[in-house]
Design an enzyme around this catalytic site. Sequence first.
Site, short mmCIF file in Angstrom:
data_model
loop_
_atom_site.label_atom_id
_atom_site.label_comp_id
_atom_site.label_asym_id
_atom_site.label_seq_id
_atom_site.Cartn_x
_atom_site.Cartn_y
_atom_site.Cartn_z
N ARG A 66 4.60 3.16 -2.63
CA ARG A 66 5.33 2.02 -2.05
C ARG A 66 6.81 2.05 -2.35
O ARG A 66 7.58 1.34 -1.69
CB ARG A 66 4.65 0.72 -2.51
N GLU A 103 -2.24 0.13 -14.62
CA GLU A 103 -2.93 -1.13 -14.88
C GLU A 103 -4.41 -0.96 -14.55
O GLU A 103 -5.26 -1.57 -15.16
CB GLU A 103 -2.31 -2.25 -14.03
#
Length: 178
Positions: A66, A103
């Site tokens: 991204r 994460e």
Amino acid sequence: SPECKLQLVRDHIRPYQDFPKKGILFRDICPILKDPAALTAVIDLFEEEVRRNYQTVELIVGLDARGFLFGPLLAQRLGVGFILVRKKGKLPGTTLSVEYNLEYGKAEVEIQEDAVAPGQKVLLIDDLLATGGTLFAACELMKKQQAEVLGCMVVIELKELNGKDKLKPQSIFSLVQY
Ligand code: PRP
Ligand code: ADE
């Protein structure tokens, strides 16, 4: 105004509960890209920050995937080049790589060995800072290439994951914080 632009950006971030795993609140930036005014606001705000604090930048480094959506637009606006930090196995030629934790998983990032010249001043860009593992690995790649990291820029910072601490002493600029 900068405040209006920030509000426009905030209004185009969509939360998804339990994606891609239970317990993760995913912050989706797709609505920003769908709205030309919101996307322009992101690039305007990044540009203003670069003109304020990073005037000497020579290259924008975008993070897979991204960071690739915002990095080239910013680089073109500034009149500097754009290079890619990619997930493992995507780049041809001789590459350097660094492993890191996410994460929600584990991964490895890579860069082409001749992407940056020693001493070049770079700014790293991604959509979101969570634990900081991804940007930390990208900074390690920059270190291997003896590039000078001026700072990192993200659209979104997830404060409770303390990514900023992990990245110290790098300076981190974010547009929206949760
Ligand atoms: C997301 C996001 C950042 C990174 C942030 O990408 O776009 O690159 O995680 O997390 P961190 O600060 O804990 O490292 P992801 O690895 O999900 O891959 P994608 O961009 O290919 O979707
Ligand atoms: N990357 C890592 N954590 C994320 C989150 N909560 N939302 C979107 N992208 C992410």
